[in-house]
Design an enzyme around this catalytic site. Structure first.
Site, PDB file in Angstrom:
ATOM      1  N   LYS A 168     -25.967 -12.029 -20.836  1.00 24.26           N
ATOM      2  CA  LYS A 168     -26.515 -13.324 -20.434  1.00 24.26           C
ATOM      3  C   LYS A 168     -27.725 -13.731 -21.267  1.00 24.26           C
ATOM      4  O   LYS A 168     -28.633 -14.395 -20.778  1.00 24.26           O
ATOM      5  CB  LYS A 168     -26.901 -13.294 -18.951  1.00 24.26           C
TER       6      LYS A 168
ATOM      7  N   PRO B 196     -24.303 -20.834 -16.251  1.00 22.09           N
ATOM      8  CA  PRO B 196     -23.704 -20.178 -17.414  1.00 22.09           C
ATOM      9  C   PRO B 196     -23.692 -18.656 -17.265  1.00 22.09           C
ATOM     10  O   PRO B 196     -24.686 -18.063 -16.859  1.00 22.09           O
ATOM     11  CB  PRO B 196     -24.619 -20.620 -18.565  1.00 22.09           C
ATOM     12  N   GLU B 197     -22.564 -18.050 -17.598  1.00 21.19           N
ATOM     13  CA  GLU B 197     -22.426 -16.604 -17.532  1.00 21.19           C
ATOM     14  C   GLU B 197     -22.124 -16.071 -18.927  1.00 21.19           C
ATOM     15  O   GLU B 197     -22.229 -16.821 -19.912  1.00 21.19           O
ATOM     16  CB  GLU B 197     -21.344 -16.236 -16.511  1.00 21.19           C
TER      17      GLU B 197
END
Length: 415
Positions: free
Chosen positions: A54, A2-3
């Site tokens: 993030k 995930p970014e």
């Protein structure tokens, strides 16, 4: 992994699913998780979420119920709001389900006050994610690339003299101190659109950009979404206008992923067709891939640049070449292939025969030496035996002579 866009979508998901929902009771942590316990004693509270790069922050707000406008806990003290900061690691995400449908790898669970109760859970299959109760945004992370664009741009351009920008641009884009929210697939897409080799010096790629490019970063996200639904020609024109400004694309490309909404990346979904259709470089056929100096795979097209790691290879290109060759082979071509293999085996056997002679030669030398030793021992034994016989014979001869003389003497005396 995930970014920035995925974490923002996660915060939107929490706000949508938890809108108007009242939570109650303790926050339950799984036994296998090594993250800290969340000591929440509120009898009733609500949950909202926000993201920054993030990181995602869950805000637990106690519900006011007493006369003074404050909810009293069991200890008599007023419940205080709590912020929990999450970092998703490689596979983290949130899910809101019934208690019976709780995901297998749910490691932190918030239970609703209703019956049957529902659960907001933080799911992390690989357990690289983390959370921090009463946490704040990490101070080492820079401004968010999506929602703090002006601060993000100023932060990068004001630190170009730092040693961090001596490295290749593809590696600097993963430095969360300056590019908070950029990850592996985003760096590939951004550099590909600008036709920038990934392994050029970051300072060279960023020098010349203005601290204020006049881009309106305060537009609502809805406007960004509607702008992406333009014809292909308009999209191409937009890209051409943005060509050359690396920092602007670090802002607009992640917003494109956000505009995909539920059709984008999701660790629980098996259908990534919309997200794959959006990708132009990352894991796309025909592109090259090599590992950067940190071991992360970089996808690109064309020349990697002067700072590429030495002896770097493209495993994806090799794999593709093998597949193409296999498709070109016919059944007729496969037959001589087996023949050549048999002939090469025969040749290999012939070549190996002299090697066997060489290996047996030392054994023969050992056998010969042993035989020589045995012959020497036999000769020595023979010599000792012969010498013993000689000694016996020499000692027997004088005794016989004395006997003869004694016989003669008796004869003479008898006469």
């Amino acid at each position: 992994m995930p970014e920035g866009p995925e974490l923002h979508l996660a915060s939107l998901y929490v706000n949508k699913m938890c809108d108007g929902v009242v939570f109650s009771g303790p926050v339950i942590k799984s036994e296998v998780s090594k993250n800290p316990e969340v000591a929440c004693t509120c009898e009733s509270y609500r949950i909202t979420a926000t993201s920054r790069g993030k990181e995602v922050k869950l805000m637990l707000m106690p519900m006011k119920s007493d006369d003074n406008g404050e909810q009293q806990s069991k200890g008599g003290q007023a419940d205080q709001p709590m912020d929990i900061v999450f970092r998703f690691g490689m596979s983290g995400y949130f899910r809101f389900t019934s208690e019976d449908e709780l995901p297998k790898h749910a490691h932190l669970c918030f239970y609703t006050k209703e019956k049957p109760c529902r659960v907001l859970s933080f799911v992390d299959t690989r357990r690289f994610g983390s959370w921090q109760p009463n946490g704040t945004w990490q101070p080492d992370r820079g401004p968010c690339i999506m929602f703090e664009y002006k601060s993000f741009r100023e932060n990068v351009l004001s630190h170009l003299s730092d040693r961090a920008f001596d490295r290749p641009i593809c590696e600097v884009l993963l430095n969360q101190k300056y590019f908070n929210g950029i990850g592996n697939y985003l760096r590939a897409e951004i550099l590909y659109r600008l036709n920038i080799p990934p392994f050029v010096c970051a300072r060279d790629a960023l020098e010349g950009l203005q601290s204020d490019d006049g881009f309106e970063d305060r537009k609502p996200l809805k406007n960004e979404i509607t702008n992406t639904k333009t014809p292909e020609r308009a999209k191409k024109k937009g890209i051409k206008q943005e060509t050359g400004d690396l920092l602007r694309l670090c802002h607009t490309v992640p917003l494109e992923v956000v505009s995909l909404g539920g059709k984008g990346y999701d660790p629980e979904k098996l259908d990534y067709s919309a997200f794959k259709a959006w990708l132009q470089c990352y894991y796309v056929d025909g592109m090259k891939s090599i590992s950067d100096h940190n071991g992360r795979t970089m996808w690109f097209k064309g020349d990697p640049g002067p700072m590429a790691p030495k002896n770097s290879k493209s495993p994806k290109a090799k794999k593709r070449a093998k597949k193409d060759d296999d498709h070109d082979y016919t059944d007729k071509k496969k037959v001589p292939k087996s023949v050549t293999e048999s002939t090469t085996k025969k040749r290999a056997v012939k070549k190996e025969t002299p090697k066997k002679e060489k290996t047996t030669h030392p054994k023969e030398a050992v056998l010969k030496s042993r035989k020589a030793e045995k012959t020497q021992e036999a000769t020595m034994q023979r010599e000792t035996r012969s010498s013993a016989r000689r000694k016996k014979s020499s000692s027997a001869e004088p005794a016989a002579g004395r006997g003869k003389l004694a016989g003669r003497a008796t004869r003479t005396n008898s006469k």
